[in-house]
Motif scaffolding. Structure first.
Motif, short mmCIF file in Angstrom:
data_model
loop_
_atom_site.label_atom_id
_atom_site.label_comp_id
_atom_site.label_asym_id
_atom_site.label_seq_id
_atom_site.Cartn_x
_atom_site.Cartn_y
_atom_site.Cartn_z
N GLU A 75 0.75 -1.18 -0.06
CA GLU A 75 -0.10 0.07 0.01
C GLU A 75 1.08 1.35 -0.06
OE1 GLU A 75 -2.81 -0.37 3.25
OE2 GLU A 75 -4.05 -1.96 2.03
N PHE A 76 0.30 2.26 -0.19
CA PHE A 76 1.11 3.82 -0.24
C PHE A 76 0.66 4.67 0.61
CE2 PHE A 76 0.76 0.99 -4.04
CZ PHE A 76 2.27 0.99 -4.38
N THR A 77 1.71 5.60 0.91
CA THR A 77 1.20 6.89 1.67
C THR A 77 0.57 7.78 0.84
OG1 THR A 77 3.08 8.01 1.37
CG2 THR A 77 3.39 6.30 2.81
N SER A 78 0.21 8.83 1.55
CA SER A 78 -0.46 10.11 0.82
C SER A 78 0.55 10.70 -0.02
CB SER A 78 -1.19 10.84 1.95
OG SER A 78 -0.15 11.25 2.96
N GLY A 79 1.58 10.54 0.16
CA GLY A 79 2.59 11.16 -0.58
C GLY A 79 3.02 10.22 -1.63
N THR A 80 2.44 9.27 -1.93
CA THR A 80 2.63 8.21 -2.91
C THR A 80 3.88 7.17 -2.73
OG1 THR A 80 4.19 9.22 -4.53
CG2 THR A 80 1.84 9.69 -4.78
N ALA A 81 4.38 7.34 -1.47
CA ALA A 81 5.45 6.20 -1.35
C ALA A 81 4.86 4.73 -0.89
CB ALA A 81 6.55 7.01 -0.01
N PRO A 82 5.59 3.83 -1.41
CA PRO A 82 5.19 2.41 -0.87
C PRO A 82 5.37 2.17 0.65
CG PRO A 82 6.94 2.44 -2.58
CD PRO A 82 6.85 3.95 -2.16
N ILE A 83 4.63 1.52 1.22
CA ILE A 83 4.70 1.27 2.55
C ILE A 83 5.32 0.03 2.83
CG2 ILE A 83 3.69 1.22 4.89
CD1 ILE A 83 1.30 3.10 3.73
N PHE A 84 6.84 -0.30 2.81
CA PHE A 84 7.48 -1.68 2.90
C PHE A 84 7.17 -2.20 4.28
CE2 PHE A 84 9.83 0.79 -0.54
CZ PHE A 84 9.39 0.13 -1.41
N GLN A 85 6.97 -1.48 5.20
CA GLN A 85 6.73 -1.90 6.51
C GLN A 85 5.45 -3.09 6.50
OE1 GLN A 85 4.13 -0.90 8.97
NE2 GLN A 85 4.62 -1.82 10.91
N GLY A 86 4.44 -2.68 5.70
CA GLY A 86 3.35 -3.58 5.61
C GLY A 86 2.86 -4.55 4.50
N ALA A 87 4.34 -4.37 3.69
CA ALA A 87 4.33 -5.30 2.38
C ALA A 87 4.72 -6.55 2.59
CB ALA A 87 5.21 -4.44 1.33
N TRP A 88 4.24 -7.60 1.67
CA TRP A 88 4.49 -8.86 1.76
C TRP A 88 4.43 -9.61 0.49
CZ3 TRP A 88 0.22 -12.45 1.25
CH2 TRP A 88 -0.90 -11.61 1.47
N LYS A 89 5.01 -10.80 0.36
CA LYS A 89 4.96 -11.37 -0.90
C LYS A 89 4.09 -12.76 -0.59
CE LYS A 89 8.53 -11.57 -3.21
NZ LYS A 89 10.08 -11.42 -3.73
N SER A 90 2.92 -13.29 -1.54
CA SER A 90 2.46 -14.40 -1.25
C SER A 90 3.45 -15.56 -1.79
CB SER A 90 1.21 -14.26 -2.07
OG SER A 90 1.21 -13.59 -3.26
N GLU A 91 3.20 -16.65 -1.49
CA GLU A 91 4.21 -17.70 -1.62
C GLU A 91 3.94 -18.27 -3.01
OE1 GLU A 91 2.97 -19.64 1.88
OE2 GLU A 91 5.21 -19.31 2.68
N GLY A 92 5.10 -18.77 -3.66
CA GLY A 92 4.81 -19.63 -4.80
C GLY A 92 4.81 -18.96 -6.25
#
Lengths: 318, 544
Positions: free
Chosen positions: B527-544
């Motif tokens: 997801e992204f902040t109001s300044g369009t930056a990606p929020i890597f703290q909440g990011a994840w990758k589905s398996e496979g």
């Protein structure tokens, strides 16, 4: 010979000094100083910070003082500070120069080998069809844009087939493909000139004499024609340094590689003028050195150059 | 097998040819709705390395000097801020400051600092560290040639109260001060970082923050690697993930070549890439990738900001004629994509205080021509209007930061030609911009800027690069807005500012809401902040 070398080296130094002065004058003729331009690159900057930074980097000094202090720094190998990173220009260049040397150096070697191989194949080809095909390769190669070839190969190898990384990762392909792309473009003019001069040499009477004596075609080609055609190709090779540098801007961008080309692009984009200045100067040095090297090798291939430049009537009559 | 390979190659060649032609032509074709195949929903997966490709290498990481996306997008995950702007609710919430309040005059602000927060070097992020950071933001760092943060223009001083409180005093009221503490450019760094020289502060290896990711290694101009900080436990109040990042590692790479970006996400060589072209959105979505449009709530809309120095646009009627002489929907349909929202004002649709002026600025060529006639600009023999022997020929300058700005102005050039106005399009020409940026005779600067609350910081100063002019009436309005004592009054005045800039004075010819379009692989969740930056703290990758 000693006088010839000294004269050429002296000329090279003069060219570099003139290039430095030209760049300095160009920067001075901008409507603003480098600090103001850099800080204003996206929005208005704080005047107090501009003044302070100008003082820190010495841009508040009179022009003549700036010129000589920068020139003096240059003699000590100090190119000043890059405004965008705050580190020394020489350090920024040092970080990436190795990568470009590997890319450009290898591409140059590959290009020369390819040009000689193509010339040999075209000159020794037996059928006229094959010969025509080979002779038409250089114009084709020079018309393929570097970025297009790079993108096609990336799309094919990295995206469709997945056997190559889009980023430099120390694998064979991630170095070989950019070298190939750059070499294709580079070898075309060298091959073109080499083929042309081999053809010219081929029309000279001594070749007929060699044939009459029973020398084989490949013997004549390698021992006589190539050697006599080399000086012209060497001159072109010296000039291709410019093509090489321009080509590495594109190759490094397409293949996301660190290097001088990328650095030139970035420094121009963020208007880091001291860095641009340093890079232009480096380019001038490389260009001049390459041509100096060509000038020094030339007499080895064609001793008439030295005697002619010494003005000896005997040489001119020869 | 052989034929399969050949057809694959042919397809690749055609695809690249297409991309190349588009890149050369500039005027791209319509992109139909880009619907990224949504990644499988479910619980976040722990672990993994996430690769993000930015558009250009970052050489200066100084945290408050310049405000470029490439820098903010990475630093957002390295630095925490006092507050966080939650775009969904449109509210400012606590982050490192668990509580904050302002006095009625908007001149004093008190922050209560959260307990137990540490920088990655182990030192405490306490009230004293916050005070040192606020001083650096408000006053700059003289020894390191770091300019004050422009949003902290009213800052006077800060003092530590008791164990965990900091009180900020301003020189003048500023109702937008709190919001300014939420921007990446107001990121908190270790007091040791503040003491470094300019080169030290510009080096990512030396910047110490309290954020969820910590610097591990870098290869200059090629990549930077960050590792997740295991003991991170102070995410913004509204963050779904309150603990450390799901990911183990974050790798930042660079893809300067725009034509490679869709392919990078499609082939999974990157998990996320910024700067997707409108033409590539559909291609990527159709090939199993995802397209994310991060709306720039913190920014103004993309606009042609007006400078009146040449005299041609001095008459407000001419500016108003040009405002309604832009067919915004046609721009969206022709050169943009479904990821883009047509501007309704100078602020983003989701920005607090946004007022919808779309009916007032709707495309009306007849009215536009009438206004130009009234202003005395008559159509000449060559179809271009003239007045007192001078042609209505005006110039736009922009940087090349946006992939769509040049084709957009090419279309406006055509639209205005029908009105008898000649636009000289110098968009995406950085060399021209060097001088044009500070030359008020260049009529338009195509831009978008961070606007955290009111529009004063963007348009008020005499040297603001948008209008290069301090309009007295506007400045009075800005000052009134900054001194607003209630939220209701404040939002009302922000609305007045928009009306003044877009309608009454028409100094901002608005185009489309700022958006950053990202391409992502099938497995990426971000997801992204109001300044369009990606929020890597909440990011994840589905398996496979």
């Amino acid at each position: 010979m000693g006088g010839y070398i000294a004269k050429r080296v002296g000329q090279a130094l003069l060219v570099i000094w003139l290039a430095y002065t030209a760049v300095f004058i160009a920067v001075q003729s901008l409507p603003n100083d480098p600090v103001t331009i850099f800080l204003n690159s996206d929005s208005a900057a704080d005047p107090a910070t501009i003044a302070q930074m100008k003082e820190y980097y010495g841009y508040d000094q009179p022009v003549i003082v700036q010129y000589f202090s920068q020139l003096l720094g240059l003699l000590r190998g100090d190119l000043g500070y890059s405004l965008s990173s705050g580190s020394e220009v020489s350090a920024r260049i040092g970080e990436v120069v190795g990568s470009t040397l590997v890319l450009a150096g290898s591409a140059f070697v590959v290009a020369v080998v390819f040009a000689v191989a193509l010339t040999a194949a075209a000159s020794l080809a037996r059928g006229p069809r094959l010969r025509n095909l080979l002779l038409n390769l250089p114009p084709l190669m020079v018309s393929i844009p570097v970025f297009w070839l790079g993108l096609v190969l990336l799309q094919l190898l990295a995206v469709q087939l997945g056997i190559m990384s889009l980023f430099p990762d120390d694998s064979f392909l991630s170095l070989a493909v950019p070298i190939f792309v750059l070499a294709v473009h580079l070898s075309a003019p060298i091959a073109q000139v080499l083929i042309k001069s081999v053809q010219e040499v081929g029309t000279q009477p001594f070749v007929d004499v060699l044939r009459a004596k029973g020398a084989s075609e490949s013997w004549i080609f390698y021992r006589h024609m190539l050697k006599n055609a080399a000086p012209a190709a060497l001159s072109i090779a010296g000039i291709t340094i410019g093509t090489l540098l321009a080509g590495s801007v594109i190759t490094e961008t397409v293949f996301a590689r660190a290097g001088l080309g990328q650095l030139i692009l970035q420094s121009v984009t963020v208007q880091d003028i001291p860095l641009v200045q340093g890079l232009v100067l480096l380019t001038a040095v490389v260009f001049t050195s390459a041509n100096l090297l060509v000038d020094l090798i030339h007499p080895k291939l064609d001793p008439r150059i030295i005697t002619a430049s010494s003005g000896s009537p005997r040489a001119l009559a020869a | 097998m052989r034929t399969a390979h050949l057809s694959l190659k042919a397809a690749a060649l055609v695809a690249v040819l297409g991309l190349t032609l588009t890149a050369c032509g500039g005027n791209s074709t319509t992109a139909a709705p880009a619907e990224g195949a949504p990644a499988a929903a479910g619980d976040p997966v722990e672990g993994g390395t996430f690769t993000f490709a930015e558009v250009t290498p970052i050489n200066n990481w100084q945290t408050q000097a310049a405000r470029f996306y490439e820098k903010a997008n990475v630093l957002n995950s390295v630095l925490d801020r006092l507050t966080y702007f939650d775009a969904e609710s449109g509210k400012l919430v606590g982050w490192i400051a668990e509580d904050f309040k302002a006095n009625n005059d908007q001149t004093e602000f008190t922050f209560t600092i959260r307990d137990g927060v540490t920088f990655s070097d182990g030192s405490a992020l306490d009230a004293e560290a916050v005070k040192l950071n606020l001083d650096a933001l408000g006053l700059g760092i003289k020894d390191a040639q770091v300019a004050p943060n422009v949003d902290f223009g009213a800052y006077k001083s800060a003092e530590v109260l008791g164990k965990n409180q900091v009180k900020v005093t301003l020189k003048r009221p500023d109702a937008n001060f709190l919001r300014a503490t939420s921007s990446v450019a107001a990121g908190l760094v270790s007091p040791k970082t503040l003491k470094l020289d300019n080169a030290g502060q510009s080096a990512i290896a030396k910047i110490v923050g309290s954020g969820p990711f910590v610097f591990e290694s870098e290869k200059p101009d090629e990549e930077v690697v960050f590792t997740s900080r295991d003991d991170y436990a102070w995410a913004p109040e509204t963050a779904e993930n309150q603990g450390d990042a799901y990911l183990d590692k974050l790798v930042i790479k660079y893809l300067p070549e725009v034509a490679s970006r869709a392919g990078a996400a499609q082939s999974g060589q990157v998990d996320l890439v910024r700067g997707l072209q409108p033409v590539d959105e559909q291609v990527l979505a159709a090939n199993g990738g995802q397209v994310f449009a991060a709306q720039g709530v913190d920014l103004t809309t993309n606009q042609a900001a007006v400078r009146i120095g040449s005299g041609k646009l001095e008459d407000v009627k001419v500016r108003q004629a040009l405002q309604i002489g832009i067919d915004r929907q046609a721009i969206k349909d022709t050169v943009l994509s479904e990821s883009y929202v047509v501007a309704g004002s100078v602020l983003n649709h989701k920005a607090p205080g946004f007022v919808d002026l779309s009916s007032e600025i709707a495309y009306n060529p007849e009215k536009s021509k009438q206004l130009l006639d009234e202003a005395g600009w008559k159509v000449g023999a060559d179809g271009i209007r003239e007045k007192d022997g001078e042609k209505l020929e005006i110039t736009v300058a922009t940087s090349n930061n946006s992939v769509v700005i040049k084709p957009a102005f090419e279309l406006i050039e055509q639209q205005w030609r029908d009105l008898g106005v000649k636009l000289v399009n110098r968009a995406a020409d950085n060399t021209f911009l060097v001088n044009a940026l500070v030359d008020d005779k260049v009529e338009f600067f195509g831009t978008r800027q961070f606007a955290l609350g009111g529009l004063g910081p963007v348009y008020a100063p005499a040297n603001n690069t948008q209008t290069l002019n301090a309009d007295e009436e506007l400045n009075k309005l800005f000052a009134k807005e900054q001194a607003a004592t209630s939220e209701e009054e404040h939002l009302g005045l922000v609305e007045e500012e928009q009306r003044a800039l877009v309608l009454d004075k028409a100094l901002a010819l608005v185009l489309w809401d700022e958006v950053q379009v990202y391409g992502a692989s099938q497995s990426a969740h971000v997801e992204f902040t109001s300044g369009t930056a990606p929020i890597f703290q909440g990011a994840w990758k589905s398996e496979g």
